[in-house]
Design an enzyme around this catalytic site. Structure first.
Site, short mmCIF file in Angstrom:
data_model
loop_
_atom_site.label_atom_id
_atom_site.label_comp_id
_atom_site.label_asym_id
_atom_site.label_seq_id
_atom_site.Cartn_x
_atom_site.Cartn_y
_atom_site.Cartn_z
N ASN A 37 -75.26 -4.40 -9.17
CA ASN A 37 -74.74 -5.24 -10.25
C ASN A 37 -75.29 -6.65 -10.00
O ASN A 37 -74.80 -7.36 -9.13
CB ASN A 37 -73.21 -5.21 -10.21
CG ASN A 37 -72.58 -6.09 -11.26
OD1 ASN A 37 -73.28 -6.79 -12.01
ND2 ASN A 37 -71.26 -6.08 -11.32
N ARG A 122 -75.66 -1.83 -13.47
CA ARG A 122 -74.93 -2.39 -14.59
C ARG A 122 -75.93 -3.19 -15.40
O ARG A 122 -76.59 -4.09 -14.88
CB ARG A 122 -73.83 -3.32 -14.07
CG ARG A 122 -73.07 -3.98 -15.17
CD ARG A 122 -72.04 -4.92 -14.63
NE ARG A 122 -71.32 -5.54 -15.71
CZ ARG A 122 -70.60 -6.64 -15.57
NH1 ARG A 122 -70.51 -7.23 -14.41
NH2 ARG A 122 -69.97 -7.14 -16.60
N HIS A 210 -67.86 -5.75 -21.01
CA HIS A 210 -66.94 -5.19 -19.99
C HIS A 210 -66.62 -3.71 -20.27
O HIS A 210 -65.59 -3.20 -19.85
CB HIS A 210 -65.62 -5.98 -19.92
CG HIS A 210 -65.78 -7.34 -19.33
ND1 HIS A 210 -65.21 -8.47 -19.87
CD2 HIS A 210 -66.45 -7.75 -18.24
CE1 HIS A 210 -65.54 -9.52 -19.16
NE2 HIS A 210 -66.29 -9.12 -18.15
N ARG A 270 -66.85 -20.29 -18.86
CA ARG A 270 -67.29 -20.10 -20.25
C ARG A 270 -66.18 -20.49 -21.22
O ARG A 270 -65.00 -20.24 -20.95
CB ARG A 270 -67.67 -18.63 -20.48
CG ARG A 270 -69.02 -18.27 -19.90
CD ARG A 270 -69.30 -16.79 -20.02
NE ARG A 270 -69.24 -16.12 -18.74
CZ ARG A 270 -69.17 -14.80 -18.58
NH1 ARG A 270 -69.15 -14.01 -19.62
NH2 ARG A 270 -69.11 -14.27 -17.37
N GLU A 408 -65.81 -0.68 -11.58
CA GLU A 408 -67.01 -0.48 -12.40
C GLU A 408 -68.09 0.25 -11.61
O GLU A 408 -68.84 1.06 -12.15
CB GLU A 408 -67.54 -1.85 -12.87
CG GLU A 408 -66.65 -2.48 -13.91
CD GLU A 408 -66.73 -3.99 -13.95
OE1 GLU A 408 -66.33 -4.62 -12.95
OE2 GLU A 408 -67.17 -4.55 -14.96
#
Ligand code: ADP
Length: 430
Positions: A37, A122, A210, A270, A408
């Protein structure tokens, strides 16, 4: 084995780990999947063993962060025992390819006898076309490069990791798992912006992100609480990057993130949801160019921008600075608004699930979110919340609340095995 166990009793868990990883594994070839990732300044990796029974078992998890500044390399084994903890001197030559070579050397030293049979990545954006994980080839990699403008801060690094693996081992099969894929089946109305339709056809639409996390959490919910998973669920993935997703009967219905990973909730750095007129104003009246606005929105806003203290929720919760508290208030406020909107997209709400760094670890944020959501029939059980139980709501709560840690990497490892045609055990948990 007897000697190892004996030494373990004398010298503790760490030695036992070393005995196992260095000596016993030497004698048998262990099939393993490498999961990567890659972020702009970090490279996270996990190694999963594929056992004979088809289960995926974590062997090691690590990351290199500070790529481009002062790299920091850490690795832990499956029990959380530290195997490496190194600070490297700043060096501009340290890029993703260099880091992958270091990871490879480390794994060869610590896990001799390991046979990597595939790598799973990912990849943030799959665009309009890619709705499922897929085995990579040069043509597909080229197509994924064309999506860089849609995820400028993520996609180039995801692709850099893929190229680095190819350089190291050109024949190793590599699989891409897309963060957008889980949302692909949403109805058109949930994917639209109010722009002329031609823009939608050109790919300017709500994608949602996500997705690997949402897929994992909803699979686990289905496995553990099938009746809940069959209903109307909002999953709140509250990490450094944060978003929420309405999931009905296991399928994504709507998401707070849209065209890029900027929209929706307030995040670490963000901005989240913003009137597009603000961007025009910054361009026309504040003398900013597109690059400066990108830096402002992705790296200088969010919890960090409001608080001026930190992007890290732990530091803000510990801080007495008024702007730190305001940043937390706005974080919770935005979650409440999105929760209402996502419940509306399903015409109701049966369950709320918290996951990711803040969602899994901050009882205080969960408490505040749930208190603001009483109108949706949510009654939090304070004790269960403080203890981080699986079920966080009162028994008579009309809408139930759950805490499900995301994984994940395991989801990517599963998809990688599936793409390689390797049988894996049905259960998501091993
Ligand atoms: P990402 O994967 O997007 O980088 P994570 O899911 O690891 O992010 O979440 C990181 C966030 O989780 C940080 O804001 C961090 O402060 C927060 N976090 C981790 N542990 C705690 C905790 N105990 N209390 C509050 N926030 C926490």
């Amino acid at each position: 084995l007897r000697r190892c166990l004996h030494t373990c009793l004398c010298d503790g868990k760490r030695y036992f780990q070393l005995c196992f990883s260095r000596k016993i594994r030497l004698r048998t070839m262990t099939k393993a999947i490498l999961v990567l990732n890659a972020g702009s300044s970090s490279l996270k990796f996990s190694v999963f063993e594929l056992t004979h029974s088809g289960a995926l078992t974590l062997l090691a998890k690590g990351k290199i962060d500070g790529i481009g500044s002062t790299p920091h390399f850490t690795v832990k084994d499956q029990l959380g025992v530290s195997l490496a903890h190194e600070h490297w001197a700043a060096d501009t030559l340290i890029d993703h390819a260099y880091c992958l070579r270091e990871i490879s050397t480390f794994l060869r030293q610590h896990y001799q006898g390991i046979d990597f049979i595939g790598a799973g990545h990912r990849v943030v954006h799959g665009g309009i076309k890619y709705a499922a994980p897929l085995l990579l080839n040069p043509g597909i990699i080229k197509e994924l490069e064309s999506l860089i403008p849609l995820a400028p801060l993520h996609q180039p690094h995801n692709l850099a990791a893929i190229r680095a693996v190819t350089a190291l081992n050109p024949t190793l099969p590599q699989v891409a798992c897309f963060d957008t894929a889980f949302h692909h089946g949403q109805e058109t109305v949930a994917k639209l912006f109010g722009l002329p339709y031609a823009y939608f056809e050109r790919g300017i639409r709500r994608y949602g992100f996500h997705g690997i996390s949402y897929e994992y959490v909803s699979s686990l919910l289905k496995q553990q609480q099938p009746a809940v998973a069959a209903g109307k669920v909002v999953i709140a993935h509250l990490g450094n990057g944060a978003s929420m997703c309405a999931v009905q009967d296991g399928k994504s219905v709507a998401s707070s993130m849209s065209f890029t990973a900027l929209d929706g909730l307030l995040m670490g750095t963000r901005s989240g949801n913003l009137d597009p007129g603000v961007v025009l104003y910054l361009l026309e009246h504040e003398g900013m160019d597109a690059k400066q606005i990108e830096v402002l929105l992705y790296a200088q806003s969010g919890l960090l921008g409001i608080s001026g203290v930190s992007s890290d929720m732990r530091e803000l919760l510990d801080s007495s600075a008024p702007l730190a508290q305001l940043a937390i208030d706005y974080f919770v406020h935005r979650i409440s608004l999105e929760l209402g909107a996502l419940a509306a997209s399903m015409n109701g709400l049966d369950a709320l699930v918290f996951t990711a760094g803040i969602g899994e670890n901050s009882a205080e944020i969960r408490r505040r979110v749930c208190l603001k959501a009483q109108w949706l029939g949510i009654q939090i059980n304070q004790q269960a919340n403080a203890a981080a139980d699986i079920c966080l709501s009162e028994q008579n709560s009309k809408t139930s609340v759950w805490l499900i840690p995301t994984d994940e990497e395991l989801m990517i490892a599963r998809h990688t095995c599936e793409q390689l045609g390797l049988p894996i055990a049905h259960r998501i948990l091993n």
